[in-house]
Motif scaffolding. Structure first.
Motif, PDB file in Angstrom:
ATOM      1  N   ARG A  67       0.832  -1.207   0.000  1.00 27.30           N
ATOM      2  CA  ARG A  67       0.000   0.000   0.000  1.00 27.30           C
ATOM      3  C   ARG A  67       0.866   1.256   0.000  1.00 27.30           C
ATOM      4  O   ARG A  67       0.491   2.284  -0.568  1.00 27.30           O
ATOM      5  N   HIS A  68       2.040   1.199   0.624  1.00 27.56           N
ATOM      6  CA  HIS A  68       2.963   2.338   0.582  1.00 27.56           C
ATOM      7  C   HIS A  68       3.627   2.440  -0.790  1.00 27.56           C
ATOM      8  O   HIS A  68       3.839   3.534  -1.311  1.00 27.56           O
ATOM      9  N   LEU A  73       4.685   7.189  -0.785  1.00 25.05           N
ATOM     10  CA  LEU A  73       5.902   6.684  -0.145  1.00 25.05           C
ATOM     11  C   LEU A  73       6.668   5.694  -1.021  1.00 25.05           C
ATOM     12  O   LEU A  73       7.633   5.078  -0.550  1.00 25.05           O
ATOM     13  N   ALA A  78      12.263   2.096   2.773  1.00 23.45           N
ATOM     14  CA  ALA A  78      11.552   1.173   3.653  1.00 23.45           C
ATOM     15  C   ALA A  78      12.523   0.431   4.557  1.00 23.45           C
ATOM     16  O   ALA A  78      12.291   0.267   5.753  1.00 23.45           O
ATOM     17  N   TYR A  93      10.203   1.533  -0.712  1.00 19.63           N
ATOM     18  CA  TYR A  93       8.986   0.720  -0.605  1.00 19.63           C
ATOM     19  C   TYR A  93       8.661   0.072  -1.944  1.00 19.63           C
ATOM     20  O   TYR A  93       8.215  -1.082  -1.993  1.00 19.63           O
ATOM     21  N   GLN A 265       5.992   8.866   9.872  1.00 20.30           N
ATOM     22  CA  GLN A 265       6.498   8.401   8.586  1.00 20.30           C
ATOM     23  C   GLN A 265       7.953   8.776   8.329  1.00 20.30           C
ATOM     24  O   GLN A 265       8.659   8.065   7.618  1.00 20.30           O
ATOM     25  N   GLY A 292       4.977   3.354   7.651  1.00 18.25           N
ATOM     26  CA  GLY A 292       5.697   4.012   6.561  1.00 18.25           C
ATOM     27  C   GLY A 292       7.037   4.576   6.970  1.00 18.25           C
ATOM     28  O   GLY A 292       7.589   5.449   6.283  1.00 18.25           O
TER      29      GLY A 292
END
Length: 508
Positions: A67-68, A73, A78, A93, A265, A292
């Motif tokens: 989803r990130h 993002l 990550a 990510y 984040q 995130g």
């Protein structure tokens, strides 16, 4: 009320360490504990997670990575792997989503299916993270193991968990698995991270397979109660137990990151817990990725000099560590700390055992912030008690319950076992500072759903809708819990005692 010879004694120290929220560089996510606790609902917490597209269910791999990767993002770090020589390699990510998809495709090509158990046996390396979320994307169950296990410890866990695939290094395979491979007929695939084109007999070259793997496609749709992870207890007091956690656990891990670890984040997050255990996997990797943030994966076992260097060079903002690491740094002396710029660090948390006032004062002097104790067990799946940023700290206290978690102290007898009243119900301690067993009302999302192949043992961990921890505690007048010692093992049968006779369900 309480019972037993330890019912009386000095009350815990209550001198608080205040942390005015205005003094924080970043406003804590939790400022008014009582208000947040009283207004909290799990349904509202779940709304912060997106669920699989088109309402297809939930999958931890989607909430942590994909989803990130599909949003703003995508290019954000990550995972950042810090090698022993200090060099680092980052995965965005988007890159992590691509790599985990390739791993899921490898599993699919090798015949590893939904609900099959995929084990890992490796240290703190990026391939472990790729394997974890690639496994979950495939609908399989991820089962991390501690890289320090000997062959018998590895064999016990692989056999109990019916391991179908194992991700490991050549050295660890030869040392830990090859000597017992003949006793593991269900282990059909061993994927070597470092085969270098020449895998050992009975193994395959993971790098080559990843290179050839096509895109995986849609993440396998899972339901909230589907098994996601199988964690193992240490086995120090008996045979290791396989502890079942489900995809729904991600909601608890999100809340722990929000309030106990205060994640944002733009944080750079480092957990020193080994990812072969539940804390290093759940709070070391899953929790920060759900938010995130950037996760540090630091190779090896850093000494004091390297620990300070990582904190300074990587500009770590949130650090989740252990008492043993803090004691190591204390023993190294103040000059070593003073030689490093630690100003980026804004939150320090710890788990494993409570800290005394000396450690609290040392962290305040060294890092400009005190250490925040937390409490969890393998069975709880996540943090249950915490000293929260923005709230007063009680030196030595385990903390107060997480929002969404109902804690209690149960009356115990002289053996440290819970006491039942005439109606067969547990008795709750009501007055402050009385000794009893720490218990939690069943139903938080990361609550374990069973001991693998031992339903009777699982049922004995619950009585009257309460999960029994086996820890003896006191709760002070302000709601802080204080660890006193271990009581009787709640999972062991005892005359006149037992569990609820049924497995409790999670809060919906």
């Amino acid at each position: 009320m309480t019972a037993g010879p330890n019912a009386s004694g000095p009350a815990p120290t209550r001198t608080p360490v205040d942390q005015p929220s205005a003094s924080f560089a970043v406003q804590p996510n939790l400022v008014d504990y009582r208000q947040v606790y009283s207004e909290f609902s799990w349904d509202h917490a779940r709304q912060a997670l997106s669920g699989l597209p088109d309402g297809r269910g939930v999958n931890i791999a989607h909430e942590t990575v994909d989803r990130h990767a599909a949003g703003p993002l995508a290019g954000h770090d990550a995972l950042r792997f810090v090698r022993t020589d200090g060099t680092a390699h980052a995965f965005s990510y988007a890159e992590l989503a691509e790599q985990t998809g390739r791993f899921a495709s490898v599993l699919q090509r090798l015949g590893i299916e939904r609900a099959d158990r995929v084990f890992s046996l490796c240290g703190r390396i990026p391939e472990l993270v790729v394997a974890a979320f690639g496994t979950l994307k495939n609908g399989s169950v991820f089962c991390p193991m501690f890289s320090g296990f000997d062959p018998e410890q590895g064999r016990q866990r692989l056999k109990l968990g019916s391991g179908r695939a194992l991700v490991t290094t050549r050295a660890l395979y030869r040392e830990t698995v090859a000597p017992v491979r003949s006793e593991l007929p269900e282990l059909v695939q061993v994927l070597l991270i470092d085969a270098d084109g020449d895998p050992d007999p009975g193994t395959v070259d993971l790098v080559a397979l990843m290179r050839e793997a096509p895109p995986y496609g849609d993440i396998v749709a899972m339901q909230s109660e589907d098994m996601a992870m199988l964690h193992f207890t240490s086995g120090t007091t008996g045979p290791a137990k396989g502890v079942v956690h489900v995809h729904e656990a991600v909601a608890s891990l999100y809340v722990a990151g929000l309030y106990a670890l205060d994640l944002h984040q733009d944080d750079v997050y480092w957990s020193t817990a080994d990812p072969g255990w539940v804390s290093g996997n759940s709070h070391g990797v899953i929790t920060p990725l759900v938010h995130g943030a950037t996760v540090l994966m630091v190779e090896g076992e850093p000494d004091a000099e390297r620990t300070y260097s990582v904190l300074a060079d990587q500009r770590v903002t949130v650090w989740y560590t252990t008492p043993s690491v803090l004691r190591m740094l204390m023993a190294a002396g103040p000059a070593l700390a003073a030689a490093h710029d630690l100003r980026a660090l804004r939150h320090v948390a710890s788990g494993g055992e409570p800290h005394d006032a000396e450690v609290l004062a040392w962290t305040q002097e060294t890092f400009g912030r005190p250490v925040h104790d937390t409490w969890r067990q393998t069975e709880t799946g996540g943090i249950m008690l915490a000293n929260f940023p923005g709230s007063p700290i009680r030196p030595g206290a385990l903390g107060r319950p997480m929002p969404g978690v109902q804690a209690a102290v149960l009356v115990t007898d002289a053996d440290g076992r819970f006491v039942l009243d005439d109606a067969g119900d547990v008795i709750l301690v009501t007055e402050p500072d009385a000794l009893g067993e720490l218990a939690f009302r069943a139903g938080w999302p990361s609550m374990f759903r069973g001991y693998l192949r031992d339903d009777a043992r699982y049922r004995r961990r619950f009585v009257g809708g309460w999960y029994l921890t086996g820890d003896l505690v006191r709760r002070d007048a302000d709601g802080y819990y204080w660890f006193i010692g271990r009581g009787a093992d709640p999972a062991e049968p005892a005359p006149g005692r037992g569990g609820s006779g049924r497995a409790p369900s999670a809060t919906r």
